[in-house]
Write an enzyme that holds these catalytic residues in place. Structure first.
Site, mmCIF file in Angstrom:
data_model
loop_
_atom_site.group_PDB
_atom_site.id
_atom_site.type_symbol
_atom_site.label_atom_id
_atom_site.label_comp_id
_atom_site.label_asym_id
_atom_site.label_seq_id
_atom_site.Cartn_x
_atom_site.Cartn_y
_atom_site.Cartn_z
ATOM 1 N N TYR A 134 -67.718 14.306 -24.074
ATOM 2 C CA TYR A 134 -66.614 14.784 -24.913
ATOM 3 C C TYR A 134 -65.721 13.629 -25.353
ATOM 4 O O TYR A 134 -65.424 13.475 -26.539
ATOM 5 C CB TYR A 134 -65.804 15.822 -24.140
ATOM 6 C CG TYR A 134 -64.704 16.475 -24.944
ATOM 7 C CD1 TYR A 134 -65.003 17.263 -26.051
ATOM 8 C CD2 TYR A 134 -63.363 16.326 -24.588
ATOM 9 C CE1 TYR A 134 -63.995 17.878 -26.787
ATOM 10 C CE2 TYR A 134 -62.353 16.933 -25.315
ATOM 11 C CZ TYR A 134 -62.673 17.711 -26.411
ATOM 12 O OH TYR A 134 -61.660 18.313 -27.140
ATOM 13 N N LYS A 174 -65.453 12.178 -29.308
ATOM 14 C CA LYS A 174 -64.218 12.180 -30.087
ATOM 15 C C LYS A 174 -63.811 10.772 -30.516
ATOM 16 O O LYS A 174 -63.257 10.574 -31.605
ATOM 17 C CB LYS A 174 -63.097 12.845 -29.284
ATOM 18 C CG LYS A 174 -63.270 14.346 -29.113
ATOM 19 C CD LYS A 174 -63.237 15.066 -30.451
ATOM 20 C CE LYS A 174 -63.249 16.560 -30.306
ATOM 21 N NZ LYS A 174 -63.213 17.249 -31.618
ATOM 22 N N PHE A 210 -55.630 29.577 -14.164
ATOM 23 C CA PHE A 210 -54.552 30.047 -13.294
ATOM 24 C C PHE A 210 -54.203 31.509 -13.579
ATOM 25 O O PHE A 210 -54.067 32.321 -12.659
ATOM 26 C CB PHE A 210 -53.306 29.178 -13.487
ATOM 27 C CG PHE A 210 -53.286 27.920 -12.662
ATOM 28 C CD1 PHE A 210 -54.315 27.617 -11.795
ATOM 29 C CD2 PHE A 210 -52.221 27.038 -12.748
ATOM 30 C CE1 PHE A 210 -54.294 26.461 -11.027
ATOM 31 C CE2 PHE A 210 -52.171 25.883 -11.983
ATOM 32 C CZ PHE A 210 -53.223 25.589 -11.127
ATOM 33 N N GLY A 223 -52.568 18.080 -6.710
ATOM 34 C CA GLY A 223 -51.658 18.788 -7.609
ATOM 35 C C GLY A 223 -50.558 17.933 -8.186
ATOM 36 O O GLY A 223 -49.688 18.441 -8.902
ATOM 37 N N ARG A 259 -49.645 17.537 -16.718
ATOM 38 C CA ARG A 259 -50.100 17.978 -18.031
ATOM 39 C C ARG A 259 -48.860 18.317 -18.859
ATOM 40 O O ARG A 259 -47.765 18.529 -18.310
ATOM 41 C CB ARG A 259 -51.013 19.204 -17.931
ATOM 42 C CG ARG A 259 -52.342 18.985 -17.224
ATOM 43 C CD ARG A 259 -53.238 18.017 -17.965
ATOM 44 N NE ARG A 259 -54.539 17.855 -17.299
ATOM 45 C CZ ARG A 259 -54.796 16.915 -16.405
ATOM 46 N NH1 ARG A 259 -53.841 16.072 -16.045
ATOM 47 N NH2 ARG A 259 -55.982 16.809 -15.869
#
Length: 332
Positions: A148, A152, A194, A210, A214
């Site tokens: 990916y 791109k 989620f 965690g 983002r």
């Protein structure tokens, strides 16, 4: 814009369908194109009744022909979630290489302006934060995400080559994490995963500890940024996203509060090359386009949650219908 004609590839996907909405509402004659490998006709079925919308079931990795004049092309055909591009890696590479080549050729033939959808993934696992357009990235070309990321990066390179060599009018948008209605539940991206887990009463899966971040942009804001970029005079890549950065742990807690779920966050190993930080530098978008996101994450999440809840309710109704048809209740 009634006489202006635009081709939108990936039209039945999440972003493509919202772009079809925007351009039909603006009065364009819209041609939607999709091979439906990850798209869903349900996302655009409301457009079929419109006189200024038509749809072609076609894979842009093959030769693309559109009869008549064409003013604009928006190339949004591509798998965009880890589950998809790990499942169909060759198609992922082809749609951003062969597909982009075909559409650039079509744009050249039609003298049309073309905007291609790139991604924040071209930055890889970044060593700078936030990520400005001048940053070249930190990408593993042979890792699992390479199909990916590198597709791109090649897409941007061939687009700029057509711009500099042929003088083609091109635009490149680098899209950061975007969310909203018409995303697919459990497509491998953090937000729908989620919410899907919360709706099913499952614990929320956090990869790594965690602490990775983002930045989530609501789809309406993204579409506005893309629309402004298309009609700007800027040919270099431009970040469009929301710079409001949040850790995955904090985001998981937000989802639990939103869904009023009793579950907890559980940690699993971090996937290979998963980026530790994602935050766009949107200085150029502010300065050149006069654009910045307007929809707060709390507002956007409420809308998105209601959409997913309706989808999950329909899925459950279908399961119940199927079950009772296979196991009819016998009255005695």
């Amino acid at each position: 814009m009634k006489n202006k004609r635009v081709l939108i590839t990936g039209a039945a996907g999440f972003l493509g369908s919202h772009l079809c909405d925007r351009f039909t509402q603006e009065g364009f004659q819209v041609i939607g194109m999709d091979n439906l490998i990850t798209g869903d006709l349900a996302n655009i079925e409301h457009l079929f009744k419109l006189p200024n919308f038509e749809f072609y079931h076609h894979d842009v990795s093959n030769f693309v022909h559109v009869s008549g004049k064409l003013d604009y092309i928006l190339h949004f055909a591509s798998p965009a979630s880890p589950i998809d591009y790990l499942k169909i890696p060759i198609q992922t590479l082809k749609v951003s290489s062969l597909g982009t080549h075909n559409l650039l050729g079509l744009a050249l033939e039609k003298k049309a302006r073309i905007l291609v959808a790139s991604t924040s993934e071209i930055y890889g696992d970044p060593l700078v934060n936030p990520q400005p357009e001048e940053y070249w990235g930190n990408v593993n070309p042979v890792g699992p995400r390479g199909v990916y990321d590198e597709a791109k990066r090649f897409q941007e390179a061939i687009t700029m080559a057509y711009h500099t060599f042929h003088g083609l009018e091109t635009r490149i948008v680098r899209i950061f994490n975007t969310y909203g209605p018409r995303m697919r539940l459990n497509d491998g991206r953090v937000l729908p995963t989620f919410i899907g887990q919360a709706l099913r009463g499952e614990d929320l899966t956090v990869f790594g500890d965690g602490s990775q971040t983002r930045s989530f942009c609501y789809v309406d804001d993204l579409v506005e940024g893309i629309y402004r970029l298309l009609f700007s005079d800027y040919a270099l890549p431009m970040n469009i996203g929301n710079p409001d950065e949040i850790t995955i742990n904090e985001f998981g807690e937000e989802i639990l509060r939103l869904t009023q779920a009793d579950q907890r966050l559980i940690c699993k190993p971090l996937p290979t090359d998963d980026p530790k930080q994602r935050r766009p530098d949107i200085s150029k978008a502010k300065q050149i386009l006069g654009w910045e996101p307007k929809v707060s994450r709390s507002e956007g999440l409420k809308i998105t949650y209601e959409y997913f809840k309706q989808i999950e309710d329909k899925n459950q109704q279908f399961k119940d219908f199927t079950y009772y048809n296979k196991h009819p209740v016998v009255m005695k």
